[in-house]
Design a protein around this motif. Sequence first.
Motif, PDB file in Angstrom:
ATOM      1  N   ARG A   1     -14.302  48.029  49.831  1.00 58.84           N
ATOM      2  CA  ARG A   1     -16.359  47.520  49.558  1.00 58.84           C
ATOM      3  C   ARG A   1     -16.830  46.838  48.617  1.00 58.84           C
ATOM      4  NH1 ARG A   1     -13.435  47.293  53.459  1.00 58.84           N
ATOM      5  NH2 ARG A   1     -14.013  48.601  56.010  1.00 58.84           N
ATOM      6  N   TRP A   2     -18.002  46.210  49.046  1.00 58.67           N
ATOM      7  CA  TRP A   2     -18.246  45.689  47.371  1.00 58.67           C
ATOM      8  C   TRP A   2     -19.978  45.404  48.348  1.00 58.67           C
ATOM      9  CZ3 TRP A   2     -21.003  41.198  45.828  1.00 58.67           C
ATOM     10  CH2 TRP A   2     -21.512  40.986  45.125  1.00 58.67           C
ATOM     11  N   LEU A   3     -20.756  45.882  46.752  1.00 55.58           N
ATOM     12  CA  LEU A   3     -21.835  45.935  47.730  1.00 55.58           C
ATOM     13  C   LEU A   3     -23.167  45.616  46.470  1.00 55.58           C
ATOM     14  CD1 LEU A   3     -25.121  46.301  49.200  1.00 55.58           C
ATOM     15  CD2 LEU A   3     -24.750  48.724  48.653  1.00 55.58           C
TER      16      LEU A   3
ATOM     17  N   PHE B   1     -11.574  38.077  53.438  1.00 55.22           N
ATOM     18  CA  PHE B   1     -12.676  38.780  53.117  1.00 55.22           C
ATOM     19  C   PHE B   1     -13.911  38.617  54.159  1.00 55.22           C
ATOM     20  CE2 PHE B   1     -10.883  39.484  49.000  1.00 55.22           C
ATOM     21  CZ  PHE B   1     -11.529  40.443  48.591  1.00 55.22           C
ATOM     22  N   LYS B   2     -14.962  39.291  54.021  1.00 56.65           N
ATOM     23  CA  LYS B   2     -15.990  39.052  55.481  1.00 56.65           C
ATOM     24  C   LYS B   2     -17.397  39.016  54.665  1.00 56.65           C
ATOM     25  CE  LYS B   2     -12.786  38.918  59.568  1.00 56.65           C
ATOM     26  NZ  LYS B   2     -13.515  37.944  60.003  1.00 56.65           N
ATOM     27  N   GLN B   3     -17.713  38.576  54.633  1.00 57.43           N
ATOM     28  CA  GLN B   3     -19.344  38.541  53.651  1.00 57.43           C
ATOM     29  C   GLN B   3     -20.021  38.238  54.193  1.00 57.43           C
ATOM     30  OE1 GLN B   3     -19.548  38.293  49.891  1.00 57.43           O
ATOM     31  NE2 GLN B   3     -21.640  38.622  50.108  1.00 57.43           N
ATOM     32  N   GLN B   4     -20.935  38.989  54.123  1.00 56.42           N
ATOM     33  CA  GLN B   4     -22.360  39.368  54.968  1.00 56.42           C
ATOM     34  C   GLN B   4     -23.620  39.035  53.385  1.00 56.42           C
ATOM     35  OE1 GLN B   4     -21.903  40.163  57.715  1.00 56.42           O
ATOM     36  NE2 GLN B   4     -19.827  40.595  57.111  1.00 56.42           N
ATOM     37  N   THR B   5     -24.272  37.728  54.105  1.00 56.44           N
ATOM     38  CA  THR B   5     -25.273  38.410  52.449  1.00 56.44           C
ATOM     39  C   THR B   5     -27.052  37.764  53.511  1.00 56.44           C
ATOM     40  OG1 THR B   5     -24.278  36.714  51.373  1.00 56.44           O
ATOM     41  CG2 THR B   5     -26.738  36.403  50.993  1.00 56.44           C
ATOM     42  N   VAL B   6     -27.422  39.054  53.359  1.00 58.22           N
ATOM     43  CA  VAL B   6     -29.026  38.924  53.329  1.00 58.22           C
ATOM     44  C   VAL B   6     -30.197  38.884  52.828  1.00 58.22           C
ATOM     45  CG1 VAL B   6     -30.761  40.793  55.088  1.00 58.22           C
ATOM     46  CG2 VAL B   6     -28.451  41.226  54.956  1.00 58.22           C
TER      47      VAL B   6
ATOM     48  N   ASN C   1     -18.794  42.447  50.974  1.00 57.02           N
ATOM     49  CA  ASN C   1     -18.341  42.040  52.382  1.00 57.02           C
ATOM     50  C   ASN C   1     -17.275  43.841  51.530  1.00 57.02           C
ATOM     51  OD1 ASN C   1     -16.941  42.271  49.533  1.00 57.02           O
ATOM     52  ND2 ASN C   1     -18.171  40.597  48.162  1.00 57.02           N
ATOM     53  N   GLY C   2     -15.742  43.328  52.217  1.00 56.14           N
ATOM     54  CA  GLY C   2     -15.185  43.819  52.599  1.00 56.14           C
ATOM     55  C   GLY C   2     -14.229  43.185  52.594  1.00 56.14           C
TER      56      GLY C   2
END
Length: 291
Positions: A129-131, A197-202, A216-217
């Motif tokens: 996981r990376w944040l 990877f599953k990327q989420q950007t808010v 992402n994870g």
Amino acid sequence: MSEGTMQRAAQRDPSHQRARRLSRAVVGAAAVPVMLIAAGCSSDSGSDDASKNASASASASAAPSPTVQAAAYDKLPEACDVLAKDTLGDLVPKAGKSGKEGSSDDTSTRASCSWSSLDNNGVKGSQFRWLNVSLLRFESDITRGEGDKLAAEFYAKQVQDAQATKDAKNVKSEPVAGTGDEATLVRYDLKKKEGSFKQQTVVARVENVVVTLDYNGAGLAGEKTPSADTLTKLAEKAAKEAVAAVTKANGSGTDGDSAGTNPSKSPSKDATEDSAKDSSKKPSAKASAKS
């Protein structure tokens, strides 16, 4: 007596000489008023010009100086403190006690912090996981405009950049409710040599501050790929918390204000050019998955 002799006699006559001097005096006296009149006209013309110049100068000084409404928020929270310990435990469980603060030459206008987590399960693989949370504050500028409008422009660009990430697959975008003045989630899949990877950007904006949260994870070494829906929920929760931290740092909101809205805006002010600062510095606009 000859004519020449009579003329010389007349010239030597005192009465004749006085008459000639009187004649010259009369002519000279007549010229004096003409000179005085000319001088008077020249003096009046100069006075008129001076009066016009003074009037123009007064009009120019009376014109109001350009102003722009001051930005609502004048500070940022510590980037590594915007998320609660429990929130970090959910998003990056193996990240440790603190994140890595990003470099910035002015933390009152831009700041960032990142965390990485690797849950190593040996031969069964690992969960990565990376944040990253980035904060950018815009000040009102006499030449560029009001801070919230500048922030809105950057917000739109951040969303577009996330949507245009190179090699992204299954890109989806949707609004995020209750997160500042406006917020958008962009999510996609990104294939890398380490795994999928599953990327989420808010991207969220509250007043003149833009918050960009990248999360992402991936399942590595044979571990299963994490659920995109689960990562989305976690990312949205963290983004709301980060926005709430911004409002709290500026005297708005409370500890329990997870929505991060600002019901009471700061009073309007006029910001002059002397107080305007350069807000053109931007963090990395490209939101992409990192390993």
